[in-house]
Motif scaffolding. Structure first.
Motif, PDB file in Angstrom:
ATOM      1  N   VAL A  19       0.819  -1.303   0.025  1.00  0.00           N
ATOM      2  CA  VAL A  19       0.080   0.005  -0.041  1.00  0.00           C
ATOM      3  C   VAL A  19       0.894   1.325   0.064  1.00  0.00           C
ATOM      4  CG1 VAL A  19      -1.815   1.212   1.159  1.00  0.00           C
ATOM      5  CG2 VAL A  19      -1.960  -1.327   1.364  1.00  0.00           C
ATOM      6  N   THR A  50      -2.813   0.611  -3.981  1.00  0.00           N
ATOM      7  CA  THR A  50      -2.084  -0.855  -3.704  1.00  0.00           C
ATOM      8  C   THR A  50      -1.616  -1.313  -5.002  1.00  0.00           C
ATOM      9  OG1 THR A  50      -4.033  -1.544  -2.275  1.00  0.00           O
ATOM     10  CG2 THR A  50      -2.605  -3.279  -3.248  1.00  0.00           C
ATOM     11  N   ASP A  70      -4.137   6.107  -0.725  1.00  0.00           N
ATOM     12  CA  ASP A  70      -4.230   4.878  -0.408  1.00  0.00           C
ATOM     13  C   ASP A  70      -4.408   4.008  -1.875  1.00  0.00           C
ATOM     14  OD1 ASP A  70      -4.886   2.239   0.573  1.00  0.00           O
ATOM     15  OD2 ASP A  70      -6.738   2.730   1.399  1.00  0.00           O
ATOM     16  N   SER A 110       2.873  -1.769   5.696  1.00  0.00           N
ATOM     17  CA  SER A 110       1.895  -2.205   4.457  1.00  0.00           C
ATOM     18  C   SER A 110       2.591  -3.276   3.686  1.00  0.00           C
ATOM     19  CB  SER A 110       1.448  -0.951   3.592  1.00  0.00           C
ATOM     20  OG  SER A 110       2.733  -0.523   2.853  1.00  0.00           O
TER      21      SER A 110
END
Length: 211
Positions: free
Chosen positions: A136, A161, A159, A209
């Motif tokens: 992330v 990915t 945010d 993350s």
């Protein structure tokens, strides 16, 4: 033999409470043995469920080629994980599922209801080695100014990915990278506008993350 002596020599009847305590103890022993047997039997039973064969990121199609069947003893939790009966066309991941992780049913959804999509951006700065599929990241954007300068960077996407990353380690590339990112559909317009405006984009991994 006198009457008092005769009375003392006769056996007294067994108290009812003593018999009840005996049967209660017997019932408890049977229940304990049955409980242990049931626990052992249940622990030996396994169910075929799916595990991720690779890292699956949000928006990825969840199909058989991305999964592998494993036999695990889940007991009453078995219905909460994806099986062959649950697998159908149009399923996508709603969160990152790490390689080897059992696939919860709650981590997949209908493709038609997906709120994410993928875009490809090129980072103007070197991407840390820790950034891999499933990481992330934040995407920062610095707007272009006159004479090849750039303005103050600001967060463009808070945010995202990483679905895939291709690094350019050549001297010409300068350590930059091309990244396929999964972002919310609401962030698509601003991201494409920044790319079209030749803004300097950088990705910064969010702490903790790592996939």
């Amino acid at each position: 033999m006198t009457s008092p002596e005769l009375a003392r020599s006769r056996p007294r009847p067994r108290a009812f409470w003593a018999d009840a305590r005996f049967f209660l103890g017997l019932v408890l022993i049977i229940a304990s043995v049955a409980g242990v047997w049931l626990l052992v039997t249940t622990s030996r039973q396994t169910s075929p469920v799916y595990a991720a064969a690779r890292t699956i990121v949000p928006g990825d199609i969840v199909a058989a080629d991305a999964l592998r069947v494993v036999e695990v003893g889940l007991g009453v939790n078995a219905p909460t994980y994806l099986t062959a009966d649950d697998l159908g066309d149009g399923l996508v991941a709603t969160r990152t599922i790490g390689a080897g992780e059992l696939v919860p049913i709650s981590a997949v959804g209908d493709a038609g209801s997906a709120r994410t999509t993928t875009v490809v951006v090129r980072s103007a700065t070197e991407v840390p080695a820790s950034v891999t599929a499933g990481t992330v990241v934040e995407v920062w954007s610095a707007p272009p100014e006159e004479q090849g300068r750039y303005g103050t960077p600001a967060i463009l996407v808070s945010d995202a990915t990483v679905a895939a990353v291709t690094r350019d380690d050549s001297m010409i590339g300068g350590g930059s990278a091309s990244l396929e990112l999964v972002i919310a559909r609401s962030d698509v317009s601003a991201t494409l506008a920044a790319v079209a405006a030749d803004a300097a984009l950088s990705v910064v991994p969010v702490a903790g993350s790592a996939p």
